[in-house]
Motif scaffolding. Structure first.
Motif, short mmCIF file in Angstrom:
data_model
loop_
_atom_site.label_atom_id
_atom_site.label_comp_id
_atom_site.label_asym_id
_atom_site.label_seq_id
_atom_site.Cartn_x
_atom_site.Cartn_y
_atom_site.Cartn_z
N GLY A 19 -7.06 8.60 -11.34
CA GLY A 19 -7.89 8.66 -10.12
C GLY A 19 -7.94 7.80 -9.26
O GLY A 19 -8.23 7.88 -8.12
N GLU A 20 -8.02 6.44 -9.67
CA GLU A 20 -8.48 5.26 -8.93
C GLU A 20 -7.19 5.26 -7.79
O GLU A 20 -7.56 4.62 -6.81
N LYS A 21 -6.02 5.53 -8.18
CA LYS A 21 -4.96 5.42 -7.10
C LYS A 21 -5.33 6.16 -5.87
O LYS A 21 -4.95 5.95 -5.03
N TYR A 22 -5.92 7.21 -6.02
CA TYR A 22 -6.17 8.10 -4.84
C TYR A 22 -7.27 7.29 -3.95
O TYR A 22 -7.06 7.54 -2.68
N VAL A 23 -8.22 6.81 -4.55
CA VAL A 23 -9.14 5.91 -3.79
C VAL A 23 -8.49 4.85 -3.15
O VAL A 23 -8.63 4.47 -1.78
N TYR A 24 -7.65 4.08 -3.83
CA TYR A 24 -6.91 2.82 -3.22
C TYR A 24 -5.96 3.19 -2.21
O TYR A 24 -5.93 2.74 -1.10
N GLU A 25 -5.27 4.48 -2.39
CA GLU A 25 -4.33 5.19 -1.34
C GLU A 25 -5.13 5.48 -0.10
O GLU A 25 -4.41 5.11 1.09
N GLU A 26 -6.25 5.98 -0.31
CA GLU A 26 -6.95 6.41 0.92
C GLU A 26 -7.47 5.11 1.84
O GLU A 26 -7.37 5.15 3.04
N LEU A 27 -7.87 4.16 1.13
CA LEU A 27 -8.25 2.93 1.69
C LEU A 27 -7.06 2.32 2.49
O LEU A 27 -7.01 1.75 3.67
N MET A 28 -5.81 2.30 1.78
CA MET A 28 -4.62 1.85 2.22
C MET A 28 -4.08 2.52 3.76
O MET A 28 -3.75 1.86 4.78
N ILE A 29 -4.42 3.88 3.50
CA ILE A 29 -3.85 4.66 4.40
C ILE A 29 -4.76 4.35 5.93
O ILE A 29 -4.53 4.22 6.96
N ARG A 30 -6.08 4.34 5.67
CA ARG A 30 -7.01 4.25 6.65
C ARG A 30 -6.81 2.80 7.31
O ARG A 30 -6.93 2.66 8.42
N LEU A 31 -6.63 1.82 6.50
CA LEU A 31 -6.33 0.49 6.86
C LEU A 31 -5.23 0.34 7.75
O LEU A 31 -5.13 -0.16 8.80
N GLY A 32 -3.92 1.13 7.41
CA GLY A 32 -2.90 1.36 8.36
C GLY A 32 -3.21 1.99 9.46
O GLY A 32 -2.66 1.47 10.72
N GLU A 33 -3.82 2.94 9.62
CA GLU A 33 -4.06 3.56 10.65
C GLU A 33 -4.97 2.77 11.83
O GLU A 33 -4.95 2.75 12.96
N ASN A 34 -5.92 2.10 11.24
CA ASN A 34 -6.84 1.25 12.32
C ASN A 34 -6.34 0.19 12.88
O ASN A 34 -6.33 -0.19 13.78
N VAL A 35 -4.94 -0.25 12.17
CA VAL A 35 -4.21 -1.20 12.71
C VAL A 35 -3.67 -0.82 13.94
O VAL A 35 -3.55 -1.77 14.88
N LYS A 36 -3.36 0.26 14.33
CA LYS A 36 -2.82 0.78 15.43
C LYS A 36 -3.78 0.76 16.64
O LYS A 36 -3.15 0.71 17.74
N SER A 37 -4.86 0.49 16.35
CA SER A 37 -5.80 0.36 17.60
C SER A 37 -5.92 -0.98 18.18
O SER A 37 -6.51 -1.21 18.96
N LEU A 38 -5.40 -1.98 17.39
CA LEU A 38 -5.22 -3.32 18.06
C LEU A 38 -4.58 -3.34 19.27
O LEU A 38 -3.65 -2.85 19.58
N LYS A 39 -5.22 -4.01 20.23
CA LYS A 39 -4.84 -4.28 21.45
C LYS A 39 -3.42 -5.12 21.72
O LYS A 39 -2.85 -4.77 22.57
N ASP A 40 -3.50 -6.18 20.87
CA ASP A 40 -2.49 -7.33 20.92
C ASP A 40 -1.24 -6.66 20.42
O ASP A 40 -0.98 -6.42 19.15
N PRO A 41 -0.13 -6.51 21.05
CA PRO A 41 0.94 -5.83 20.40
C PRO A 41 1.78 -6.77 19.27
O PRO A 41 2.29 -6.20 18.21
N GLU A 42 1.65 -7.87 19.55
CA GLU A 42 2.21 -9.04 18.66
C GLU A 42 1.62 -8.77 17.55
O GLU A 42 2.05 -8.57 16.37
N LEU A 43 0.04 -9.01 17.50
CA LEU A 43 -0.87 -8.92 16.01
C LEU A 43 -0.56 -7.69 15.46
O LEU A 43 -0.67 -7.50 14.54
N GLN A 44 -0.48 -6.61 16.52
CA GLN A 44 -0.33 -5.24 15.88
C GLN A 44 1.06 -5.11 15.03
O GLN A 44 1.00 -4.62 13.91
N THR A 45 2.14 -5.63 15.54
CA THR A 45 3.14 -5.79 14.89
C THR A 45 3.35 -6.48 13.42
O THR A 45 3.75 -6.03 12.60
N ILE A 46 2.66 -7.49 13.74
CA ILE A 46 2.56 -8.44 12.27
C ILE A 46 1.73 -7.78 11.45
O ILE A 46 1.99 -7.72 10.11
N MET A 47 0.92 -7.05 11.66
CA MET A 47 -0.10 -6.60 10.61
C MET A 47 0.45 -5.34 10.09
O MET A 47 0.02 -4.96 9.12
#
Length: 518
Positions: A67-95
């Motif tokens: 079950g821990e996989k689901y918790v980890y996966e949710e956090l990973m997805i949230r992290l990936g989505e939040n990266v999209k809000s970065l204003k600097d396109p270079e930093l966004q691409t790298i991350m």
């Protein structure tokens, strides 16, 4: 150590343990720096949210194998989505590259693929059972028509998808009539496989309705094309974003766009090409080198520009350079973790001049296109609704769904269909498409969405844990400012309405017990 220990103990793959933690920590530090400087969100607030989420949800899944996989996966997805809000396109691409590389090396790729396949198989089996009754004559039915006025191909398929959602929710076999398209004598359904192998017609009188009550005993109900406005305003509990109760939690941890995934299951079932169309598409596939990455572009022009496209925006013209900027950024991100690759794009458009312009300005790219499709789709050809033109649209949708990444505009139904098909094929696909205008949304019928606040935000009088309910403006509840998606919602504690950044919120599943699920 107190803030990192829960993350360490929940990692399901020991070989990546501390290396994975270091990468996550580095990415989180960059995100926290961004949030703190740009939005006044404290480091302690965000760190506390991540750690407490892990602690709280571990208890929920304590009795579930892995079950821990689901918790980890949710956090990973949230992290990936939040990266999209970065204003600097270079930093966004790298991350973005770092997050994707992390996902490729955390040992869970096979599990993710299997989870997506299992969930898809579960939904597709339920639809098949619905459409294969023991007795067609005794089965209750819902009749729909693909003949809505001023409704293009993408619009028609989204109408049909709602019919199939309704049928599954109410236990009725969906029957698509033979009525031709409003603009021509084409019966769109003839280009696809039958929805049922055993029950494709109806007899006797029908009851005309604009919403379906699951308890209605009437043998045959019928949605009339002329009633689509009333239909779009109905308040049935199974309307999107409702998801089958027992699947909701798994779907929400598989993808950042659970609503797009759910609708994609119905679109995928509808768009099963017949034998003739399938052979045409296979021949076209062989003309493209899919052994190397291909980025898809859909440029919608002609009569769409300036018309209502959903959300807070009308469709606007974007120059080809704006599409290609996103294309090049994707290739650069790809090459951060892979060998250098040739530049390839599949270009779909209803404006022939766009093809000429792209070939002229980007000679270093291998460009796959079809001038016949573009000309047949162009408004001045008066042939958009010929069979050749419809086949061209089907080809474009299919080819775009096979590419590694797509740049388009969600004010177009075609762009939204491609996004839904990407989820149908891949599971988590929110990182596989970029819309230049508005976020994805199901424009036809969509209830209010429930959210929970993840952080305190004094400027919005929002507290962590607050319940928020979206409300529609011109049919949708979201808008876009720069890289940030904003949710139009009412805080149920304060009664205030604001635009809330989506990264500060967590969507709460809306559940409904759909029929035919075992």
């Amino acid at each position: 150590s107190q803030s990192t220990q829960p993350i360490v103990t929940m990692l399901p793959v020991s070989r990546t343990g501390y290396l994975l933690l270091l990468v996550i920590s580095a990415i989180l530090c960059q995100l926290l720096l961004f949030y703190s400087s740009s939005y006044g969100v404290s480091w302690e607030t965000v760190i506390g949210e991540v750690v407490e989420t892990v602690d709280g949800e571990k208890d929920v899944y304590e009795g579930i194998v892995d079950g821990e996989k689901y918790v980890y996966e949710e956090l990973m997805i949230r992290l990936g989505e939040n990266v999209k809000s970065l204003k600097d396109p270079e930093l966004q691409t790298i991350m973005k590259s770092q997050v994707e590389e992390l996902g490729e090396n955390d040992g869970l790729s096979a599990w993710r693929q299997q989870e997506a396949e299992d969930l898809t198989q579960t939904v597709q089996s339920a639809i098949t059972r619905l459409q294969t009754p023991a007795s067609c004559s005794q089965a209750r039915k819902l009749v729909c028509h693909l003949s809505y006025a001023k409704c293009g191909f993408g619009c028609l398929i989204h109408h049909a998808a709602y019919c199939l959602v309704t049928a599954l929710a109410t236990g009725r076999v969906l029957v698509i009539s033979d009525q031709p398209w409003y603009y021509s004598d084409i019966a769109i359904k003839r280009l696809f496989r039958p929805l049922s192998t055993a029950c494709t017609d109806y007899t006797g009188p029908t009851k005309k309705v604009w919403q379906v009550d699951p308890s209605d005993p009437t043998p045959t109900l019928e949605f009339l094309p002329s009633e689509w406005r009333r239909l779009a305003s109905n308040k049935q509990p199974y309307n999107p974003p409702a998801i089958h109760t027992s699947l909701a939690d798994r779907i929400f941890r598989l993808t950042a766009e659970p609503d797009a995934w759910w609708l994609g299951q119905f679109v995928g079932y509808l768009l099963r090409h017949n034998h003739t169309v399938r052979n045409i598409l296979h021949k076209e596939e062989k003309l493209i080198d899919f052994s190397s990455p291909v980025v898809g572009i859909h440029v919608r022009r002609t009569d769409k520009i300036g018309t209502f496209g959903g959300g807070f925006a009308t469709s606007q013209l974007f120059e080809i350079e704006e599409y290609m900027e996103k294309v090049e950024m994707w290739f650069r991100k790809y090459e951060m973790s892979h060998n250098r690759t040739k530049r390839q794009i599949y270009l779909a458009t209803d404006e022939p001049q766009v093809l000429e312009e792209c070939h002229s300005k980007y000679p270093e790219y291998t460009i796959y296109d079809n001038i016949k499709i573009a000309k047949s789709a162009a408004e001045h050809q008066f042939s958009r609704d010929s069979e050749e033109s419809v086949l061209g649209v089907i080809q474009d949708i299919h080819m775009l769904s096979l590419t590694n990444y797509v740049v388009c505009t969600h004010t177009s139904n075609i762009c939204r269909l491609v996004y839904e098909l990407l989820h149908y094929k891949h599971g988590q696909a929110s990182n596989m498409l970029h819309s230049l205008d508005i976020p994805w949304g199901y424009q036809f019928v969509r209830k209010n969405i429930h959210f929970q606040a993840l952080v305190d935000q004094p400027s919005l009088r929002m507290r962590r844990g607050d319940s928020l309910l979206s409300y529609n403006v011109r049919g949708n509840y979201y808008t876009q400012r720069g890289n940030t998606t904003l949710i139009q919602a009412k805080n149920m504690r304060t009664g205030e309405k604001h635009l809330y950044p989506v990264y500060m919120l967590k969507q709460i599943p809306t559940r409904f017990n759909f029929s035919s699920f075992l």
